[in-house]
Motif scaffolding. Sequence first.
Motif, PDB file in Angstrom:
ATOM      1  N   ALA A 285       0.824  -1.206   0.000  1.00  0.00           N
ATOM      2  CA  ALA A 285       0.000   0.000   0.000  1.00  0.00           C
ATOM      3  C   ALA A 285       0.857   1.254   0.000  1.00  0.00           C
ATOM      4  O   ALA A 285       0.562   2.229  -0.707  1.00  0.00           O
ATOM      5  CB  ALA A 285      -0.924  -0.009   1.216  1.00  0.00           C
ATOM      6  N   ALA A 286       1.950   1.256   0.777  1.00  0.00           N
ATOM      7  CA  ALA A 286       2.810   2.436   0.840  1.00  0.00           C
ATOM      8  C   ALA A 286       3.520   2.677  -0.485  1.00  0.00           C
ATOM      9  O   ALA A 286       3.660   3.820  -0.926  1.00  0.00           O
ATOM     10  CB  ALA A 286       3.835   2.268   1.966  1.00  0.00           C
ATOM     11  N   ASN A 287       3.971   1.616  -1.144  1.00  0.00           N
ATOM     12  CA  ASN A 287       4.689   1.775  -2.414  1.00  0.00           C
ATOM     13  C   ASN A 287       3.763   2.189  -3.545  1.00  0.00           C
ATOM     14  O   ASN A 287       4.183   2.904  -4.455  1.00  0.00           O
ATOM     15  CB  ASN A 287       5.405   0.470  -2.769  1.00  0.00           C
ATOM     16  N   LEU A 288       2.516   1.736  -3.528  1.00  0.00           N
ATOM     17  CA  LEU A 288       1.568   2.096  -4.580  1.00  0.00           C
ATOM     18  C   LEU A 288       0.801   3.372  -4.261  1.00  0.00           C
ATOM     19  O   LEU A 288       0.147   3.943  -5.134  1.00  0.00           O
ATOM     20  CB  LEU A 288       0.568   0.952  -4.808  1.00  0.00           C
ATOM     21  N   GLY A 289       0.827   3.823  -3.022  1.00  0.00           N
ATOM     22  CA  GLY A 289       0.087   5.009  -2.652  1.00  0.00           C
ATOM     23  C   GLY A 289      -1.408   4.792  -2.635  1.00  0.00           C
ATOM     24  O   GLY A 289      -2.177   5.728  -2.868  1.00  0.00           O
ATOM     25  N   ALA A 290      -1.870   3.572  -2.405  1.00  0.00           N
ATOM     26  CA  ALA A 290      -3.298   3.251  -2.364  1.00  0.00           C
ATOM     27  C   ALA A 290      -3.535   2.172  -1.324  1.00  0.00           C
ATOM     28  O   ALA A 290      -2.665   1.333  -1.068  1.00  0.00           O
ATOM     29  CB  ALA A 290      -3.796   2.788  -3.728  1.00  0.00           C
ATOM     30  N   SER A 291      -4.714   2.183  -0.731  1.00  0.00           N
ATOM     31  CA  SER A 291      -5.035   1.237   0.334  1.00  0.00           C
ATOM     32  C   SER A 291      -5.449  -0.116  -0.236  1.00  0.00           C
ATOM     33  O   SER A 291      -5.968  -0.206  -1.347  1.00  0.00           O
ATOM     34  CB  SER A 291      -6.162   1.787   1.214  1.00  0.00           C
ATOM     35  N   VAL A 292      -5.200  -1.146   0.548  1.00  0.00           N
ATOM     36  CA  VAL A 292      -5.651  -2.493   0.211  1.00  0.00           C
ATOM     37  C   VAL A 292      -7.108  -2.611   0.640  1.00  0.00           C
ATOM     38  O   VAL A 292      -7.434  -2.439   1.819  1.00  0.00           O
ATOM     39  CB  VAL A 292      -4.783  -3.554   0.909  1.00  0.00           C
ATOM     40  N   ILE A 293      -7.971  -2.903  -0.327  1.00  0.00           N
ATOM     41  CA  ILE A 293      -9.413  -2.952  -0.034  1.00  0.00           C
ATOM     42  C   ILE A 293      -9.931  -4.371   0.070  1.00  0.00           C
ATOM     43  O   ILE A 293     -11.028  -4.589   0.600  1.00  0.00           O
ATOM     44  CB  ILE A 293     -10.204  -2.187  -1.110  1.00  0.00           C
ATOM     45  N   ALA A 294      -9.191  -5.337  -0.452  1.00  0.00           N
ATOM     46  CA  ALA A 294      -9.658  -6.733  -0.387  1.00  0.00           C
ATOM     47  C   ALA A 294      -8.477  -7.652  -0.616  1.00  0.00           C
ATOM     48  O   ALA A 294      -7.431  -7.248  -1.141  1.00  0.00           O
ATOM     49  CB  ALA A 294     -10.750  -6.994  -1.424  1.00  0.00           C
ATOM     50  N   GLU A 295      -8.642  -8.905  -0.210  1.00  0.00           N
ATOM     51  CA  GLU A 295      -7.611  -9.926  -0.385  1.00  0.00           C
ATOM     52  C   GLU A 295      -8.266 -11.197  -0.887  1.00  0.00           C
ATOM     53  O   GLU A 295      -9.371 -11.544  -0.462  1.00  0.00           O
ATOM     54  CB  GLU A 295      -6.885 -10.205   0.931  1.00  0.00           C
ATOM     55  N   LEU A 296      -7.570 -11.874  -1.775  1.00  0.00           N
ATOM     56  CA  LEU A 296      -8.058 -13.144  -2.301  1.00  0.00           C
ATOM     57  C   LEU A 296      -6.892 -14.113  -2.407  1.00  0.00           C
ATOM     58  O   LEU A 296      -5.776 -13.719  -2.763  1.00  0.00           O
ATOM     59  CB  LEU A 296      -8.690 -12.967  -3.694  1.00  0.00           C
TER      60      LEU A 296
END
Length: 519
Positions: A285-296
């Motif tokens: 998330a820090a490297n992409l600048g976006a939050s993780v919203i789901a996991e599969l």
Amino acid sequence: MTTRTTSTTSQSPAAAPLIDLQALVVAVRRRRRLWCALALVGLLIGAAVAVLLPPSPSAVAKVLVAHQQDQPNDTGTLIRTDVQLLQTTQIADRALRSLKSPEKPEDFMKEYRGTGLSNNVLQIDVTGDTDAEAVARAEALAEAFVADHAQRIRDIADAEAKGLLDQRDRLQKQLAEVNKEIGGRSADSDPKAAASLESLFARRADLTSRIADFGQRAEEARIGAPQLIAGTQIVDAPRAVRHSLPKAAVTDAVVGLVLGLFLGLALAAVGAVVADRPVLRRDIAANLGASVIAELPRRPGRRWQRRRTRSARERLTTTLARTVRGSAEAVSLLELGCARSTSAIALDLARALAAEGPLVVVDGLPGPQLAGRQKPGDPTVVSGERAAAVSPRERRIGVGSVAPGTAWTDLRYLGTRTVLVVRAGHGSAAWLHTVARQLADQRIPVIGVVLIDPDPRDRTDGTLWDGLGTALRGRSERPARPNGGGASHAVQAVGEGPRPAERQPMWAARVPDDDQEVR
């Protein structure tokens, strides 16, 4: 109603440790196939070595060695001397002559060794072509060593006795001269002559005593030698050593397993450090600048895990469908290292939205990923030039890739807002920075990140609390305080621009300027 949030920004690069042990452990655990495979290879190699390369026939003998200088507090110096004497060409040549072997002593010395078991016990290990030959060699070596040791004891005793007898003979000559002087003088009334004669008698008595002492010591030297010679003997007759193949196979297999496991763990650790592929959700998330919203998970998993996987996919589909419905712009799914999972997510999303109106899936993936997973009745999938002919009234869902070699300028045709579907541990930190920068240059906001194949033991937070402008969780939230107060940054609603005081994501502080960017 306002919602108060807490700032949980990631650690700054200047304060970050050189090596993140938590990320390293997770990366090594994720590469368990590598080190398990190397451990298995080591196990098989060890067992194969024991079967295909059995040890040569060998024999062992034990010799009790008596030393003249034996002391109770000896630290093993004498027996170590005997071990070194055993490894000499003199003893090897004597053993070969008793065996009538034409082998060179230098070559024979490589086929046996001595070991000091205690201060007075020497073990001799010998190899041969057969068990009988090994036993014969061990016996010849033991006898040669005993004979050499006995000869050295005799030589030492004879040399000591000869020195004592020579000293006795010298004293006897002096005694003869003293007796001669005494016989040439007579006692008279002269006091000086009487004193001189008395001194000669005392000298004769002293010489006589010393001569007797040297003679006795010479006899004792000769008497002690036979005791030492008799004390040096073979106490354990040479015998062939029996090798157990199952025991050797198990031992070698365990050694190979340990070595293979150690090598695998070392390679996995070094590879994780060198590759620098983030696996924790907080790092991605820090490297992409976006939050993780789901996991599969990457695979359906075992039978008792499939229900959980289906529930997670249904929740993700519901979340993405709600986002697409509420967005006036086209939304795309961009994959990194998980084209199959992205295709499945896209088709699930298209099926959920197909009942609400015309919908087209624009396939921008390399290869027939979407076409191969379509079922009868699924929404239309178009690609290439056919995508340009899609009516603007039809809802579109774009599916593409941000892997190396991506045509970045074509991503806006898939959608002006995107959800990144990233496989954990697939892309390096540098490439994640590149993806974030390229999407920012194309003005494609990242709604969130769907993490594929996450680590089940990852307990880190994949939410960026400082970048809520495009996060799904900030759609209906408003700032808690107008000018900030308790929280470091207020929550923004979807579509609002970033505030001047808002922190930038990690990649924004690391990427080079436009004129230095490497695409």
